[in-house]
Design a protein around this motif. Structure first.
Motif, PDB file in Angstrom:
ATOM      1  N   ARG A 123       0.581   4.523  -2.665  1.00 20.74           N
ATOM      2  CA  ARG A 123       0.608   5.708  -2.163  1.00 20.74           C
ATOM      3  C   ARG A 123       1.854   6.530  -3.109  1.00 20.74           C
ATOM      4  O   ARG A 123       1.620   7.759  -3.402  1.00 20.74           O
ATOM      5  N   ARG A 124       2.976   6.165  -2.688  1.00 21.05           N
ATOM      6  CA  ARG A 124       4.195   6.626  -3.385  1.00 21.05           C
ATOM      7  C   ARG A 124       3.967   6.955  -4.868  1.00 21.05           C
ATOM      8  O   ARG A 124       4.254   7.983  -5.476  1.00 21.05           O
ATOM      9  N   HIS A 145       0.709  -1.284   0.103  1.00 21.17           N
ATOM     10  CA  HIS A 145      -0.061  -0.149   0.135  1.00 21.17           C
ATOM     11  C   HIS A 145       0.769   1.307  -0.074  1.00 21.17           C
ATOM     12  O   HIS A 145       0.388   2.327  -0.610  1.00 21.17           O
ATOM     13  N   ALA A 146       1.951   1.093   0.633  1.00 20.76           N
ATOM     14  CA  ALA A 146       2.841   2.311   0.827  1.00 20.76           C
ATOM     15  C   ALA A 146       3.545   2.515  -0.768  1.00 20.76           C
ATOM     16  O   ALA A 146       3.681   3.834  -1.295  1.00 20.76           O
ATOM     17  N   ARG A 160       1.335   9.645  -5.710  1.00 20.35           N
ATOM     18  CA  ARG A 160       1.867  10.877  -5.496  1.00 20.35           C
ATOM     19  C   ARG A 160       2.880  11.502  -6.256  1.00 20.35           C
ATOM     20  O   ARG A 160       2.833  12.657  -6.852  1.00 20.35           O
TER      21      ARG A 160
END
Length: 279
Positions: free
Chosen positions: A247-248, A243-244, A251
């Motif tokens: 997001r990364r 999930h990180a 973004r």
């Protein structure tokens, strides 16, 4: 005994045989069909679910907030997607009382899993960090009885949250572990304990396979094996890392219009083959 029961029994026995102190079962926890097939394809001897990862994938928070039917629906999907044994993280049993825990275990077996984690940390306001030992032992005994009545030797992994919740040390953990084993548990899971000295004390003092939860900062698997650990899992760690990355990458795309975070992704064909059963 039906063919499905025989298959579950054989898988349960195979899963039990993988718990060897010094040569631990390594479980990269999965949370949906895709992650389960990737874990199996990587060479795992079994697939373990993560309750947090499953909850997040279904749009819920972890900690007893996911309805039992939805949680076990995910377990059934995972168990039906892989050839290796599956063990399910069922939090504290998705039930208020021992009878309800027994109902959950029967549903787990119907979903095709042959192991469960059951934790002794309750969820909800006004409760202490841990259930009383005797109360938790009753819940574990209900799980054991429900499984035994089906003829499937379900592996009951009793989670002791003394370290995770700051509710005790080695002596408290050993006391709970002994009571849980007497109630019918097959293994003991102590998340939050990764200090080598502590792990060694637990492995030496528990008369059953010891499961620890590892991750960044924890000793490598080889060192945990040398301490006598029989099972190493990572909880929601891989789900959090995945999930990180989402997001990364999102973004980066929105902020700079670049795509570096997507570098190293699995090939389209590889994923399509795995999801179509070409394993």
């Amino acid at each position: 005994m039906t063919n499905s029961t025989t298959l579950l029994r054989d898988r349960a026995l195979a899963f039990r045989s993988l718990h060897v102190p010094g040569r631990p079962l390594i479980l990269p926890n999965a949370w949906d069909l895709a992650s389960a097939r990737l874990v199996e394809d990587a060479g795992a001897g079994a697939v373990a679910t993560t309750s947090a990862g499953v909850a997040w994938a279904l749009g819920a928070a972890d900690g007893g907030r996911l309805e039992r039917g939805r949680a076990l629906g995910a377990v059934a999907e995972i168990a039906g997607a892989v050839r290796v044994p599956v063990t399910a993280d069922i939090e504290s049993g998705y039930a208020e009382d021992p009878a309800g825990v027994g109902d959950t275990v029967r549903a787990v077996l119907a979903a095709g899993a042959v192991g469960v984690n059951i934790e002794d940390g309750p969820h909800g306001a006004g409760q202490g960090p841990l259930r009383p030992t005797a109360e938790q032992a009753e819940r574990l005994a209900a799980a054991r009885g429900a499984a035994d009545a089906t003829g499937v030797p379900l592996f009951v992994n009793a989670r002791v949250d003394t370290f995770l919740r700051g509710a005790g040390g080695v002596d408290d953990t050993l006391e709970r572990a002994a009571a849980y084993l007497a109630a019918g548990a097959d293994g003991i899971f102590v998340p939050g304990a990764v200090d080598p000295g502590t792990v060694k004390e637990l492995a030496d003092g528990i008369d059953a396979p010891l499961n620890v939860m590892a991750g960044p900062g924890a000793p490598p698997v080889g060192e945990l094996a040398a301490l006598g650990v029989a099972r190493v899992s990572v909880g929601s760690g891989i789900a959090q890392a995945a999930h990180a990355l989402v997001r990364r990458a999102a973004r980066e795309l929105l902020d700079t219009g670049t795509y570096d975070a997507q570098t190293g992704g699995l090939a389209y064909g590889t994923l399509s083959a795995l999801m179509s059963g070409g394993r």
